[in-house]
Every structure is written in C-alpha cells, then in structure tokens.
Design a protein around this motif. Structure first.
Motif, PDB file in Angstrom:
ATOM      1  N   UNK A   8       0.818  -1.211   0.000  1.00  0.00           N
ATOM      2  CA  UNK A   8       0.000   0.000   0.000  1.00  0.00           C
ATOM      3  C   UNK A   8       0.853   1.263   0.000  1.00  0.00           C
ATOM      4  N   UNK A   9       2.117   1.173   0.388  1.00  0.00           N
ATOM      5  CA  UNK A   9       2.981   2.349   0.254  1.00  0.00           C
ATOM      6  C   UNK A   9       3.576   2.449  -1.142  1.00  0.00           C
ATOM      7  N   UNK A  10       3.733   1.314  -1.806  1.00  0.00           N
ATOM      8  CA  UNK A  10       4.318   1.347  -3.145  1.00  0.00           C
ATOM      9  C   UNK A  10       3.408   2.069  -4.128  1.00  0.00           C
ATOM     10  N   UNK A  11       2.098   1.813  -4.002  1.00  0.00           N
ATOM     11  CA  UNK A  11       1.175   2.341  -5.010  1.00  0.00           C
ATOM     12  C   UNK A  11       1.210   3.862  -5.103  1.00  0.00           C
ATOM     13  N   UNK A  12       1.122   4.647  -4.000  1.00  0.00           N
ATOM     14  CA  UNK A  12       1.221   6.104  -4.194  1.00  0.00           C
ATOM     15  C   UNK A  12       2.630   6.597  -4.469  1.00  0.00           C
ATOM     16  N   UNK A  13       3.654   5.831  -4.109  1.00  0.00           N
ATOM     17  CA  UNK A  13       5.008   6.378  -4.205  1.00  0.00           C
ATOM     18  C   UNK A  13       5.650   6.202  -5.579  1.00  0.00           C
ATOM     19  N   UNK A  14       5.303   5.120  -6.309  1.00  0.00           N
ATOM     20  CA  UNK A  14       6.135   4.862  -7.485  1.00  0.00           C
ATOM     21  C   UNK A  14       5.975   5.891  -8.599  1.00  0.00           C
ATOM     22  N   UNK A  15       4.792   6.560  -8.777  1.00  0.00           N
ATOM     23  CA  UNK A  15       4.784   7.605  -9.809  1.00  0.00           C
ATOM     24  C   UNK A  15       5.740   8.742  -9.507  1.00  0.00           C
ATOM     25  N   UNK A  16       5.934   9.054  -8.225  1.00  0.00           N
ATOM     26  CA  UNK A  16       6.849  10.145  -7.889  1.00  0.00           C
ATOM     27  C   UNK A  16       8.294   9.759  -8.157  1.00  0.00           C
ATOM     28  N   UNK A  17       8.623   8.481  -7.965  1.00  0.00           N
ATOM     29  CA  UNK A  17       9.990   8.038  -8.277  1.00  0.00           C
ATOM     30  C   UNK A  17      10.252   8.180  -9.773  1.00  0.00           C
ATOM     31  N   UNK A  18       9.251   7.779 -10.590  1.00  0.00           N
ATOM     32  CA  UNK A  18       9.412   7.912 -12.044  1.00  0.00           C
ATOM     33  C   UNK A  18       9.495   9.389 -12.431  1.00  0.00           C
ATOM     34  N   UNK A  19       8.709  10.226 -11.740  1.00  0.00           N
ATOM     35  CA  UNK A  19       8.743  11.670 -12.029  1.00  0.00           C
ATOM     36  C   UNK A  19      10.112  12.251 -11.707  1.00  0.00           C
ATOM     37  N   UNK A  20      10.688  11.830 -10.573  1.00  0.00           N
ATOM     38  CA  UNK A  20      12.018  12.331 -10.220  1.00  0.00           C
ATOM     39  C   UNK A  20      13.062  11.880 -11.231  1.00  0.00           C
ATOM     40  N   UNK A  21      12.935  10.646 -11.698  1.00  0.00           N
ATOM     41  CA  UNK A  21      13.856  10.182 -12.735  1.00  0.00           C
ATOM     42  C   UNK A  21      13.727  11.002 -13.997  1.00  0.00           C
ATOM     43  N   UNK A  22      12.484  11.323 -14.373  1.00  0.00           N
ATOM     44  CA  UNK A  22      12.290  12.133 -15.583  1.00  0.00           C
ATOM     45  C   UNK A  22      12.856  13.530 -15.389  1.00  0.00           C
ATOM     46  N   UNK A  23      12.735  14.078 -14.180  1.00  0.00           N
ATOM     47  CA  UNK A  23      13.339  15.393 -13.909  1.00  0.00           C
ATOM     48  C   UNK A  23      14.855  15.343 -14.075  1.00  0.00           C
ATOM     49  N   UNK A  24      15.466  14.290 -13.531  1.00  0.00           N
ATOM     50  CA  UNK A  24      16.923  14.167 -13.651  1.00  0.00           C
ATOM     51  C   UNK A  24      17.330  14.069 -15.117  1.00  0.00           C
ATOM     52  N   UNK A  25      16.535  13.343 -15.926  1.00  0.00           N
ATOM     53  CA  UNK A  25      16.888  13.186 -17.336  1.00  0.00           C
ATOM     54  C   UNK A  25      16.761  14.514 -18.073  1.00  0.00           C
ATOM     55  N   UNK A  26      15.628  15.211 -17.851  1.00  0.00           N
ATOM     56  CA  UNK A  26      15.356  16.404 -18.649  1.00  0.00           C
ATOM     57  C   UNK A  26      16.294  17.549 -18.269  1.00  0.00           C
ATOM     58  N   UNK A  27      16.655  17.648 -16.994  1.00  0.00           N
ATOM     59  CA  UNK A  27      17.557  18.712 -16.572  1.00  0.00           C
ATOM     60  C   UNK A  27      19.008  18.272 -16.537  1.00  0.00           C
ATOM     61  N   UNK A  28      19.348  17.255 -17.338  1.00  0.00           N
ATOM     62  CA  UNK A  28      20.698  16.708 -17.264  1.00  0.00           C
ATOM     63  C   UNK A  28      21.777  17.684 -17.640  1.00  0.00           C
ATOM     64  N   UNK A  29      21.473  18.680 -18.493  1.00  0.00           N
ATOM     65  CA  UNK A  29      22.522  19.602 -18.906  1.00  0.00           C
ATOM     66  C   UNK A  29      22.666  20.788 -17.963  1.00  0.00           C
ATOM     67  N   UNK A  30      21.832  20.881 -16.922  1.00  0.00           N
ATOM     68  CA  UNK A  30      21.924  22.010 -15.997  1.00  0.00           C
ATOM     69  C   UNK A  30      22.335  21.608 -14.595  1.00  0.00           C
ATOM     70  N   UNK A  31      21.827  20.480 -14.112  1.00  0.00           N
ATOM     71  CA  UNK A  31      22.064  20.062 -12.732  1.00  0.00           C
ATOM     72  C   UNK A  31      22.702  18.683 -12.742  1.00  0.00           C
ATOM     73  N   UNK A  35      21.097  11.210 -18.529  1.00  0.00           N
ATOM     74  CA  UNK A  35      20.323  10.092 -19.019  1.00  0.00           C
ATOM     75  C   UNK A  35      20.506   8.839 -18.191  1.00  0.00           C
ATOM     76  N   UNK A  36      21.753   8.492 -17.899  1.00  0.00           N
ATOM     77  CA  UNK A  36      21.995   7.227 -17.206  1.00  0.00           C
ATOM     78  C   UNK A  36      21.471   7.266 -15.776  1.00  0.00           C
ATOM     79  N   UNK A  37      21.766   8.368 -15.071  1.00  0.00           N
ATOM     80  CA  UNK A  37      21.340   8.422 -13.665  1.00  0.00           C
ATOM     81  C   UNK A  37      19.827   8.456 -13.555  1.00  0.00           C
ATOM     82  N   UNK A  38      19.185   9.323 -14.357  1.00  0.00           N
ATOM     83  CA  UNK A  38      17.733   9.415 -14.289  1.00  0.00           C
ATOM     84  C   UNK A  38      17.059   8.123 -14.695  1.00  0.00           C
ATOM     85  N   UNK A  39      17.618   7.459 -15.710  1.00  0.00           N
ATOM     86  CA  UNK A  39      17.066   6.176 -16.111  1.00  0.00           C
ATOM     87  C   UNK A  39      17.185   5.144 -15.013  1.00  0.00           C
ATOM     88  N   UNK A  40      18.316   5.159 -14.300  1.00  0.00           N
ATOM     89  CA  UNK A  40      18.485   4.205 -13.205  1.00  0.00           C
ATOM     90  C   UNK A  40      17.491   4.485 -12.090  1.00  0.00           C
TER      91      UNK A  40
END
Lengths: 149, 90, 114
Positions: A8-31, A35-40
C-alpha cells in the motif's frame, strides 16, 4: 509478494519516483544527473513494483524492449545527423531552432533552452536505460520467483 | 597448501597496490590537467551545457557513450537469451 | 603518507574484493567480490580527479569556480553502467546454474571437469 504495508505504500510512491527520474533526465545539462542516472532512478521504481507485487502490470516486457531499442536508434541517428561535419557534431548548439541559446563562460542561473543536442541525447539515453534495466529486473525477478518454487 | 599459496599471491598484489598508492601524486593535486581545464573554460561556449560532465559524456567523448549504450543493449540481450522461457536444452 | 589515505583505502577495497572472489565458494559472494573490485576502481578514478577545495564542474548557480576534473567523472559514469550490465549478466547466469545443478556452490558446478 510482500506484506500489505509495502504494497500500500508502493502504489502512491512509485509515480513520484518515475517523475524524479524524468526530472533528472530532462535537466541533465543544468544540474547533476543525466540520461543514465535518471534512467536508473526510474528503473528503481520498476524494481520496487517487482519486489512489492511480484510483477508489473503497467510495464510489460514488450513495451520496455521497444523503449530500449527506440532510445538507442534515436541516439545513433542524432549522432548521424551531425555527420555533415563530423560524427557526434553538436549541430543545434549556439543558434539551432530548439535548445539553441548561446551562453558564455561563468556561473549563470541555468537557462533550460541551451546545449543543442545534449538534452535530446539525454532523453534518448534515459529511455534506453529505463527500458534496459527494467527488462533486466523483470526477467531476473520472474525467473527467480519461478526457480524458487 | 594451494590456499596459502593463493593467499600469498593476494598479499603480494596488496603490497603492490599499497606501494603504488604511497608513490602516486598527492591526493587533491593532479598533475596533467590541461585537457580538463580546456573543457572547463570552453565547454560552456562550445556546447552550451552548464554541466561540464554531461558535455564531456555526450559531446567531446560521444564515442564512449555510444559504446556504453551498445554494451548495455548487448547485456540486456544476453540476459533475455539466458533467461528465456524454455531454458537451455542439453 | 597520510595525505594519500584515499588511495590506500581504494587498495584495501580492491584487496577485499579479490579475497572474496578467490576464496569464497558461493557464487553470489563471488559476484559481490567482483562488484567490490569495480567499486574500488570507480573510487580510484574519482579520487584521481580531485582537486583540494574544488567544487563540482557544474556552472548552474556556482559559487566555487575552482573545479575538480570532469573527465574522470565522465569515464566513471561509463564504468558504472558497464558494471551494472556485467553484474546483471553474471546474476542471470547464476540463476541458470541454480536451475541446472540445484546449488550455487562453485564446487558443485563440475560437469566439465574430467
């Protein structure tokens, strides 16, 4: 299949983990990130789903394999587009239609519309890493559950 | 007997590592940094990326990243082949 | 040489990894040893590129213009991804070995031994 608390904790949390990964990927040239870290990071959400539920309904093996192959193809073709000058030429930087803003040496607050093909390559590699690591995790998890029985 | 010989060899390797560690250049003081200083001073102007590591990974050393992506793809193919449904027939 | 303590720590990590990979018989532990050697090598690359008082080589709102070397960090990124790939491959081979021999002891995997 883990306990009810984990599930029951996994269900609300996993979209945010994917969102954080996408943030890391998209802002890879600034912060820090790319690609590799966000994908992981995004693949760790798949790992959480596999551990908690014993499989994922949302990410099937075929989808993930297609993501991986398309990411690699986009990456190589982006490298080939710059072939007019040299392989891996950054043809969008400093004046391209997208991501083409020029910056100069020194600290700045971070402009998103910069860096040419680097953000596009980051997204392609991020897609590839999510697909690849997700396929590995799902295949290993399925086989391990199968062998354990 | 074989175990102690192997352990002796391992200790030899460890001694080599220790000698190399003591005789390396000092921590926090790398010697040949011309290439990295060039990247730091010109990376922003040439590639437009604030993150110098990203500009090295995807622009200056793109071939490395291409090989890395290929290695990841090959590893995924290997895992899928090794863990396929039927299992290896003998 | 207290100034070179990080290199000595790296050597110790590689020593532990080699010890685990050579003297343990459980295949999972052998994979753990190989991963330890990988981690030691990654740490070695990172410590080679460190400059005293240096900040990360990222210019977004940077306050410290004295930066560490970016190239070893990029190569370490490559090395980490390759390490993940090889570890996944080794683990899947261990799953197959367990399926065939019902054991993950390296002594039991001896069908090719004469």
């Amino acid at each position: 299949m883990m306990s009810k608390i984990v599930r029951s904790m996994t269900r609300p949390l996993y979209p945010f983990i994917i969102l954080f990964g996408a943030y890391l990927v998209v802002h890879g040239h600034l912060t820090p990130g790319g690609g590799f870290q966000g994908g992981a990071v995004a693949a760790s959400a798949i790992a959480l789903l596999v551990v908690a539920y014993g499989g994922t309904r949302m990410f099937r093996k075929g989808t993930l394999t297609a993501m991986e192959s398309s990411g690699l193809i986009v990456f190589i073709s982006l490298a080939m587009v710059g072939m007019a000058t040299v392989f891996f030429y950054n043809f969008l930087a400093n004046g391209g239609p997208i991501f083409g803003e020029a910056i100069f040496y020194g600290p700045n607050p971070g402009y998103f519309n910069t860096a040419g093909v680097i953000p596009l390559m980051n997204m392609a590699v991020g897609l590839e890493v999510i697909g690849g690591l997700g396929v590995i995790i799902i295949a290993l998890g399925k086989k391990a559950f199968e062998v354990m029985e | 007997m074989r175990k102690s010989v192997a352990f002796g060899g391992l200790l030899l390797v460890f001694a080599f590592l220790l000698i190399a560690a003591v005789n390396l250049h000092g921590f926090g003081d790398p010697t040949n940094t011309e290439m990295d200083d060039y990247f730091i001073h010109n990376g922003q102007r040439q590639t437009g990326a604030n993150n110098i590591v990203t500009s090295v990974v995807f622009d200056y050393r793109g071939y490395d990243t291409l090989g890395e992506a290929t290695v990841l793809f090959t590893a995924v193919s290997g895992v899928l082949i090794a863990l396929r449904k039927e299992g290896g027939e003998e | 040489m207290i100034g070179n303590a990080p290199y000595i720590v790296v050597g110790f990590i590689i020593f532990l990894g080699l010890y685990t990979a050579i003297f343990k018989r459980n295949l999972i532990k052998i994979v753990m040893g190989i991963t330890l050697v990988e981690s030691g090598v990654n740490l070695f690359l990172i410590t080679l590129g460190y400059r005293t008082g240096g900040g990360a080589p990222i210019f977004t709102q940077a306050t410290n213009m004295h930066m560490v070397l970016p190239t070893p960090q990029a190569l370490t990124l490559t090395s980490i991804v390759i390490g993940v790939a090889t570890t996944a491959l080794m683990l899947s081979f261990i799953v197959m070995i367990y399926k065939h021999y019902k054991s993950i002891d390296a002594k039991d995997v001896r069908r090719l031994k004469g």
